[in-house]
Scaffold this motif. Structure first.
Motif, PDB file in Angstrom:
ATOM      1  N   ASP A   1      40.110  40.131  39.192  1.00 31.22           N
ATOM      2  CA  ASP A   1      38.766  39.789  39.653  1.00 31.22           C
ATOM      3  C   ASP A   1      38.893  38.766  40.778  1.00 31.22           C
TER       4      ASP A   1
ATOM      5  N   ASP B   1      32.410  43.039  39.621  1.00 28.68           N
ATOM      6  CA  ASP B   1      33.299  42.489  40.644  1.00 28.68           C
ATOM      7  C   ASP B   1      32.472  42.155  41.894  1.00 28.68           C
TER       8      ASP B   1
ATOM      9  N   THR C   1      36.470  49.440  39.045  1.00 31.22           N
ATOM     10  CA  THR C   1      37.627  48.559  39.265  1.00 31.22           C
ATOM     11  C   THR C   1      38.231  48.040  37.966  1.00 31.22           C
TER      12      THR C   1
END
Length: 665
Positions: free
Chosen positions: A496, A215, A187
């Motif tokens: 995030d 994350d 991510t």
């Protein structure tokens, strides 16, 4: 089993990464591989794919198991092919079949040979079996999901930045559909819509997935098992990240108790041995005690690999009510419009998350607020505002000849050297590392120094662009804790979701080239978006069915029900052209909207006080003082009653607003 480690020990020089570790990855598993920075997570992935060989033990792989491994080193790949062609290369066998079919077609046309006809038919059947006719559609679907627009698909791969290249390689890997996907920080280069798309895609993925990620939201939604690298061992937890947090705390507590009990037993035995081994009558018993201690399986002490260091802010001045005012701001890059005559205000106490897809202009808007980006319109600072801006480009402002510690001393924070050393520990610089010169640091390390400098400043207004990009989960938690205690205001850009959900009390989104504001947390914003989407779907279904009934708006607990109103300045509803203007109703509506906004502010303050009281009640020190505990408990109950009362008033006012607006339509 797909892949496994059997009694594996791996060492880098004299440093042991894992010792005697066993781990078998089974089909259809969703695993999160976690551990503090430097404990060896990426090393374990490289052991699984065979890039590294173990010092002892074996790495076992089932015959025919295919593995896809996404990691930063892939960025060394370069080509002039289009990104569509790069992603399509996942279907190597299908592409070879297409070439064979084209060649056989030409031969068949030239000769009419029956043998070639049979081979041609077989190849067509194989192509159909492999789903070869829809590979273009599937590839485009994945690339769109990861944020690429249709016009981008024909552009050369080498024209894209590192983050976008990584998306192309992720798309290729997903399309290859290996038995096991190893994803190292997948991510990192994705925006929120792309992360959400990836979650949905991987949840239906037929193979196994091992994810290294900082994350928490992603791990909680994706994994059903956690493997933690801790004290050179692998520890297994059957649950998601949230389950691991709870279970880990219990295991650490049990281990600590067992260690302390054993240490007490050892001390007793040693005292007995010391006292009686010289006495003839007790010598045999002392000897037996010595043998028991020698055979004892020693319990290790709980090592705190990353201590819970506090990050503290200092603020010298209190600003006025309005920190920044944007009026009729317009920003364009050629035909690309970022904002068009947009207006917004940042007030004292605002903790804003600026979110949305990549390319919407989040970082550009942040630079406009910071005053480092040209634009049309007006940006006005409030009274006594002392700002500090963190962004990637600020790395250039670091003095490359300074050590990390010397660079921190230039901030004028008045912190002692020991305080600066402690702070740098939160940003993953420990021991002798702080004496490194800035010029020898990696890009990520420089970014952490720049962020630490921003945090250590005595600013009362922070502007943070992706502050968590180079931090581990523990450091993110420390930063969240610090920002929650921070008495100033801030606006941040981040993908995030854990960080946003814990830090922000307002959400900004750039939509239709305007700044839309939502007064509430990220979780409340998500709930509101889902509710609005359901209402829109219900309205569309009703219209399709010829039903003229308008779906009822659902009032939310707290702020989210009227978030659509908050996005624009509250104005009285306009009457239809054939209706007389009802001044009394307009006046009443304005009064209610004012009351509604005041209630929102009160609820926000009471909720903030509730968080403080919950923290006090969670502090063991509170229970050691009877008076302090009684006061905290009484205040908490009073706070709860006040919140219930305000929420009740909130719902009543909301219903009245809806009723008045309904009458005026």
């Amino acid at each position: 089993m797909l892949v496994g480690l059997q009694n594996v020990t791996f060492e880098f020089g004299a440093r042991v990464i894992v010792a005697d570790a066993t781990w078998h990855i089974q089909p259809n598993e969703r695993i999160g591989l976690i551990g503090y920075n430097g404990t060896g997570k990426s090393t374990l992935l490289k052991l699984l794919v065979g890039e590294y060989q173990p010092s002892a033990g074996t790495v076992e792989r089932s015959r025919g198991t295919t593995i896809g491994y996404l990691h930063q080193d892939l960025l060394s790949f370069d080509t002039n092919n289009s990104i569509l062609d790069v992603a399509l290369s996942a279907f190597e066998k299908v592409q070879q079949l297409e070439k064979d079919i084209e060649r056989l077609g030409r031969e068949l046309e030239a000769t009419g040979d029956e043998k070639i006809l049979h081979e041609y038919s077989d190849k067509l059947h194989e192509l159909e079996t492999l789903g070869g006719y829809d590979i273009h559609h599937r590839t485009e679907e994945v690339l769109h999901g990861l944020g690429f627009e249709q016009k981008d698909l024909g552009r050369p791969y080498r024209e894209f930045s590192g983050g976008w290249r990584m998306r192309v390689l992720l798309a290729k890997m997903i399309l290859q559909a290996p038995d096991l996907l190893l994803l190292d920080e997948p991510t990192n280069h994705l925006d929120l819509p792309s992360i959400e798309w990836l979650e949905k895609y991987l949840q239906h993925y037929k193979g196994s997935v091992v994810i290294v990620s900082h994350d928490k939201f992603f791990l909680n939604r994706m994994v059903t098992k956690i493997v933690e690298v801790y004290q050179k061992q692998l520890h297994f937890y059957n649950g998601n990240y949230e389950f691991w947090e709870q279970e880990k705390a219990m295991r650490v507590e049990l281990q600590q108790r067992a260690f302390e009990n054993q240490q007490e037993y050892i001390r007793q035995q040693e005292r007995f041995i010391e006292r009686f081994r010289a006495k003839a009558t007790k010598a045999a018993q002392a000897q037996s005690a010595m043998k028991r201690l020698d055979k004892l399986d020693r319990i290790e002490d709980v090592e705190i690999e990353r201590p819970n260091i506090k990050i503290n802010f200092r603020i010298d001045k209190t600003p006025g009510k309005i920190l920044v005012e944007l009026k009729d701001v317009t920003k364009k890059y050629g035909e690309n419009i970022i904002v068009d005559h947009a207006s917004a205000e940042i007030e004292r106490g605002d903790k804003i998350a600026l979110i949305g897809a990549n390319g919407k202009g989040k970082s550009t808007l942040l630079r406009i607020i910071a005053g480092v980006e040209t634009f049309d319109g007006e940006r006005k600072w409030g009274h006594n505002v002392e700002e500090s801006f963190y962004a990637q480009h600020q790395l250039e402002a670091l003095d490359v000849n300074n050590t990390i510690l010397d660079e921190m001393k230039t901030c004028g924070s008045q912190k002692t050297e020991q305080e600066l050393r402690t702070l740098l520990g939160c940003f993953l610089f420990g021991g002798e590392e702080i004496d490194k010169k800035i010029k020898v640091l990696s890009g990520g390390e420089k970014a952490r120094v720049a962020l630490a400098k921003t945090i250590v400043s005595k600013a009362n207004f922070l502007m943070l662009d992706e502050p968590t990009n180079h931090l581990d989960m523990h450091s993110v938690e420390l930063l969240v804790e610090a920002l929650n205690k921070y008495e100033g205001s801030f606006i941040l850009v981040s993908h995030d979701r854990y960080f946003i959900s814990k830090a922000a009390n307002k959400i900004w989104e750039i939509e239709d080239h305007k700044i839309k504001e939502f007064k509430g947390t990220y979780n409340e914003w998500i709930e509101w978006k889902e509710r609005m989407a359901k209402n829109a779907a219900a309205a569309a279904a009703a219209e399709k069915a010829g039903n003229s009934a308008v779906p009822v708006q659902v009032a939310a607990n707290g702020k989210t029900a009227v978030a659509a109103k908050v996005a624009e300045p509250a104005v009285a509803a306009k009457p239809a052209a054939n209706q007389p203007i009802n001044k009394e109703r307009n006046k009443e509506l304005q009064r209610l909207q004012k009351q509604f906004n005041l209630l929102e502010d009160k609820i926000a303050k009471v909720k903030s006080r509730k968080t403080e009281l919950e923290a006090a009640l969670a502090d063991p020190a509170t229970y050691s003082d009877k008076v302090r505990f009684t006061e905290a408990e009484t205040a908490y109950k009073k706070n709860g009653a006040e919140l219930d009362e305000l929420n009740g008033q909130y719902e009543i006012v909301f219903e009245k607003i809806m009723e008045l607006e309904g009458e005026m339509e």
